[in-house]
Design an enzyme around this catalytic site. Structure first.
Site, PDB file in Angstrom:
ATOM      1  N   ASP A 175      27.572 -64.069 -48.087  1.00 33.47           N
ATOM      2  CA  ASP A 175      26.747 -64.107 -46.880  1.00 33.47           C
ATOM      3  C   ASP A 175      27.591 -63.732 -45.663  1.00 33.47           C
ATOM      4  OD1 ASP A 175      24.312 -64.562 -45.648  1.00 33.47           O
ATOM      5  OD2 ASP A 175      24.644 -66.701 -45.369  1.00 33.47           O
ATOM      6  N   HIS A 258      20.509 -58.226 -45.564  1.00 38.81           N
ATOM      7  CA  HIS A 258      19.610 -59.388 -45.608  1.00 38.81           C
ATOM      8  C   HIS A 258      18.164 -59.000 -45.937  1.00 38.81           C
ATOM      9  CE1 HIS A 258      22.748 -62.109 -44.290  1.00 38.81           C
ATOM     10  NE2 HIS A 258      21.915 -63.096 -44.563  1.00 38.81           N
ATOM     11  N   HIS A 261      18.085 -58.770 -49.557  1.00 44.67           N
ATOM     12  CA  HIS A 261      18.032 -60.136 -50.111  1.00 44.67           C
ATOM     13  C   HIS A 261      16.588 -60.629 -50.142  1.00 44.67           C
ATOM     14  CE1 HIS A 261      17.327 -64.382 -49.180  1.00 44.67           C
ATOM     15  NE2 HIS A 261      18.229 -64.619 -50.115  1.00 44.67           N
ATOM     16  N   HIS A 275      21.560 -67.517 -52.176  1.00 47.46           N
ATOM     17  CA  HIS A 275      21.338 -66.620 -51.037  1.00 47.46           C
ATOM     18  C   HIS A 275      22.490 -65.615 -50.886  1.00 47.46           C
ATOM     19  CE1 HIS A 275      20.201 -65.449 -46.925  1.00 47.46           C
ATOM     20  NE2 HIS A 275      21.478 -65.634 -46.600  1.00 47.46           N
TER      21      HIS A 275
HETATM   22 ZN   LIG Z   1      22.419 -65.132 -44.698  1.00 47.22          ZN
END
Ligand SMILES: [Zn+2]
Length: 372
Positions: A175, A258, A261, A275
């Site tokens: 992340d 993101h 994601h 995540h």
């Molecule tokens: Zn994130």
């Protein structure tokens, strides 16, 4: 609003081995009101009850617990908000992973209480942010909830983080690694950050500092987790994963990593991956989509392999031969309002699907040391 640059952050950040013991004193210093509702994962409290009593008691805070049900869904947020109101709590402490913190923060906002973020893992950039990621009951991405204020206080006890699973810290590396590459694109594109403003040099600069710390200390910090040791490298990486990544993504802005994601979460099979693991593959996709120089993509792939982050579809539960699934992810990545549109060029689902497939292939070749 004129095109202003905006930077925001939590009011106070406290980190160190045993930092839990400083909670009561820090809350009192900030003149936070009680009673306190502690939201911690049901049956998996990382901090024992007597430690809460030892820090909150002397500072004069009465406290209660809410057992988090595991998903940051609207239903769970409403249940926590009802508890805050029923007990007339002035402050809420979210103690746990990103979802626990996001749900506690959303409920605190809805019920008008101040919020203290106490991550028990350095697994994502949620703790310092002013937004929650809300999921459906079954774990698919639903929406972002944004708040006008950041957490009043963030307390990171690195002894608690070090006791936790290595996989969580490694996911946090994924992340946090994406933060710089996304912030740079947003700055280049002169797109907006999370506050609807342009990035400041501070926000973008913190994202770069985050990447540099990870490249220097990430693997050593991951190794320290094998023996649950708090070391200077672990302290630096926890700060990068939590504070720098949090400030960097919000004030710097997000783009394809993101968005991809969020796209991946529409496939049930990806739900058992964290995540940051899905963001890592999203970052690989972004590097390919943006046509970045080989040296940069190599830095990303080498880092991911070294610390154990996914660089292929299979490593996030997706069959690379399933073109329909890849297209479904790509379409979700390009949905209206997604951060994929922060790129300086138009991004289509076809382009994203091609980048996903190419990144998956590149990940395999790089791992097998067969990158042409
Ligand atoms: Zn994130």
């Amino acid at each position: 609003m004129p095109p202003v640059s905006i930077y925001c952050s939590p009011e106070r950040y406290v980190q160190g081995a045993g930092a839990t013991a400083a909670l009561g004193e820090q809350m009192a210093l900030l003149k936070m009101r009680g009673p306190v509702l502690i939201v911690a994962e049901r049956g998996r409290e990382f901090v024992p009850r007597d430690e809460w009593a030892a820090t909150l008691g002397p500072a004069g805070y009465e406290f209660f617990f809410h057992g988090f049900n595991g998903e940051c869904s609207q239903q769970e947020i409403d249940a926590i908000a009802a508890q805050i109101k029923a007990r007339a709590c002035g402050a809420v402490v979210g103690s746990g992973g990103g979802k626990t913190i996001d749900a506690a923060r959303a409920a605190a906002y809805l019920a008008g209480a101040e919020f203290v973020s106490m991550p028990t893992a350095a697994s994502c950039d949620a703790p310092c942010s002013a937004l929650s990621v809300v999921y459906t009951e079954s774990g698919a991405f639903s929406k972002y909830m944004r708040y006008p204020r950041h957490p009043t206080l963030v307390v990171v006890d690195t002894a608690v983080v070090a006791r936790g699973p290595k996989r969580l810290l490694v996911a946090g590396l994924g992340d946090a690694l994406a933060t710089w590459y996304e912030a740079r694109t947003v700055a280049e594109a002169r797109a907006d950050n999370f506050f609807g403003g342009k990035p400041t040099v501070t926000g973008t600069g913190l994202a770069l500092l985050c990447r540099d710390i990870l490249v220097a200390d990430g693997a050593e910090a991951a190794a320290a987790m094998d023996t649950h040791s708090v070391t200077p490298a672990l302290e630096r990486v926890v700060e990068a994963n939590t504070l720098l990544s949090g400030l960097g993504f919000e004030s710097g802005g997000l783009c394809v990593a993101h968005a991809c994601h969020n796209g991946l979460t529409c496939l049930e099979a990806t739900h058992r991956y964290l995540h940051g693991e899905k963001v890592a593959f999203g970052l690989c996709t972004q590097m390919v989509l943006e046509g970045r120089p080989r040296e940069e993509t190599d830095t990303v792939l080498t880092f991911c392999e070294k610390v154990g982050l996914p660089t292929t579809l299979a490593e996030v539960g997706v069959d690379s031969g399933d073109a329909d699934a890849v297209m479904q992810v790509a379409e979700r990545t390009c949905q209206k309002g997604e951060t994929s549109h922060n790129e300086p060029f138009e991004v289509t689902a076809r382009m994203v699907a091609d980048a996903i497939a190419a990144a998956d292939r590149l990940g395999t070749l790089h791992r097998d040391k067969a990158w042409p």
